[in-house]
Design a protein around this motif. Sequence first.
Motif, PDB file in Angstrom:
ATOM      1  N   ASN A 146      -4.448  -3.043   4.700  1.00 28.07           N
ATOM      2  CA  ASN A 146      -3.404  -3.206   3.694  1.00 28.07           C
ATOM      3  C   ASN A 146      -2.092  -3.581   4.368  1.00 28.07           C
ATOM      4  OD1 ASN A 146      -5.204  -2.321   1.678  1.00 28.07           O
ATOM      5  ND2 ASN A 146      -4.608  -0.178   1.963  1.00 28.07           N
ATOM      6  N   ALA A 147      -1.131  -4.032   3.556  1.00 23.65           N
ATOM      7  CA  ALA A 147       0.191  -4.358   4.077  1.00 23.65           C
ATOM      8  C   ALA A 147       0.956  -3.091   4.454  1.00 23.65           C
ATOM      9  CB  ALA A 147       0.976  -5.149   3.037  1.00 23.65           C
ATOM     10  N   LEU A 148       1.838  -3.220   5.437  1.00 23.30           N
ATOM     11  CA  LEU A 148       2.689  -2.112   5.850  1.00 23.30           C
ATOM     12  C   LEU A 148       3.936  -2.017   4.970  1.00 23.30           C
ATOM     13  CD1 LEU A 148       1.300  -3.369   8.638  1.00 23.30           C
ATOM     14  CD2 LEU A 148       2.737  -1.609   9.655  1.00 23.30           C
ATOM     15  N   ALA A 149       4.525  -0.822   4.938  1.00 25.29           N
ATOM     16  CA  ALA A 149       5.764  -0.637   4.189  1.00 25.29           C
ATOM     17  C   ALA A 149       6.926  -1.386   4.828  1.00 25.29           C
ATOM     18  CB  ALA A 149       6.093   0.849   4.083  1.00 25.29           C
ATOM     19  N   GLU A 150       6.935  -1.487   6.163  1.00 26.01           N
ATOM     20  CA  GLU A 150       8.036  -2.155   6.848  1.00 26.01           C
ATOM     21  C   GLU A 150       8.069  -3.640   6.493  1.00 26.01           C
ATOM     22  OE1 GLU A 150       6.911   1.379   9.350  1.00 26.01           O
ATOM     23  OE2 GLU A 150       5.841  -0.208   8.273  1.00 26.01           O
ATOM     24  N   PRO A 151       9.246  -4.178   6.173  1.00 28.13           N
ATOM     25  CA  PRO A 151       9.336  -5.596   5.817  1.00 28.13           C
ATOM     26  C   PRO A 151       9.113  -6.496   7.020  1.00 28.13           C
ATOM     27  CG  PRO A 151      11.521  -4.625   5.956  1.00 28.13           C
ATOM     28  CD  PRO A 151      10.546  -3.496   6.100  1.00 28.13           C
ATOM     29  N   GLY A 152       8.856  -7.767   6.744  1.00 26.27           N
ATOM     30  CA  GLY A 152       8.705  -8.767   7.785  1.00 26.27           C
ATOM     31  C   GLY A 152       7.264  -9.000   8.180  1.00 26.27           C
ATOM     32  N   HIS A 153       7.104  -9.893   9.147  1.00 27.03           N
ATOM     33  CA  HIS A 153       5.781 -10.277   9.639  1.00 27.03           C
ATOM     34  C   HIS A 153       5.351  -9.323  10.747  1.00 27.03           C
ATOM     35  CE1 HIS A 153       2.531 -13.067  10.891  1.00 27.03           C
ATOM     36  NE2 HIS A 153       2.825 -12.638  12.101  1.00 27.03           N
TER      37      HIS A 153
END
Length: 314
Positions: A146-153
């Motif tokens: 899944n995607a992480l909470a932290e923004p960015g790549h």
Amino acid sequence: MCKACDYTIHGHQSHFGWDNSLVPAERVAPGSTILFHCHDSSAGQLGPGSVLQDVIDLDFGKINPVSGPIYVEGAEPGDALKITLDSFAPSGWGWTANIPGFGLLADQFKDPALIVWEYDAQTMAPAMWGSQARVPLKPFTGTIGNALAEPGHHSVVPPRRVGGNLDIRDMGVGTTLYLPIEVAGALFSVGDTHAAQGDGEVCGTAIESPMDVVLTLDLVKGANLRTPRFTTAGPVTRHLDAKGYEVTTGIGPDLMAGARDAVANMIDLLCATRGMSAVEAYMLCSTCGDLRISEVVDAPSWVVSFYFPRCVFE
């Protein structure tokens, strides 16, 4: 399209890193079954006709593509995504490479090397390694998360608390995986499919092989998992156990040093008993040999063992 599937995610619907700002490839309801067309970890840079120069020329900005992301309706931070791995449709070919600077023994194996495999995608009979070895196959997905909470790549290469490049061989048919959710919708992706791998993936690659993967996504509300967990449907080494194992060890106060020693000792054994080159033995170990922590209680030294299945040569 899979007749039992609710959605199909095509190969072009893929990305090369975790980013919670990505536009979802689909929005699905919990309980949906989805067919993913997954690339190999080179994103097609290596193929059935590849040669050594193709390894040298690899673009590492295009490594480990994952198909997705999928937005699961109702998924919220603190929930868990329940993933049931339903089926794999293998392609019939794959590759294993020694990539300079990558792998457990990268300091010892500095030159590129490549093996291209062919296998029967219907019978999944053991894949031939020249005239000497036959590696039992067990399809699975190496990268799933899944995607992480932290923004960015965020790079897709290292494993993370929400999954990612786990490279756990047991992510095969029948396994149920639970992943922490950190963003609304989960933003789930999957890829990096393998035809076979040993526990440890010691040279850094397995039998990397593009496949279609069917899985079902569901939610467990309020699970509050810290890291992934999974349940297997049955035994996990039956495809390797039939003839027993050759085992080498590493012993000392450092588990990583012990792992390196155990693998290096197996490479030496295969070179001495099978007439293989060291890099061939290293890559073969990565596809079917298992690193195990045998004990961590008898201070000041711990034992790491490397199990190589005898059925590969019999």
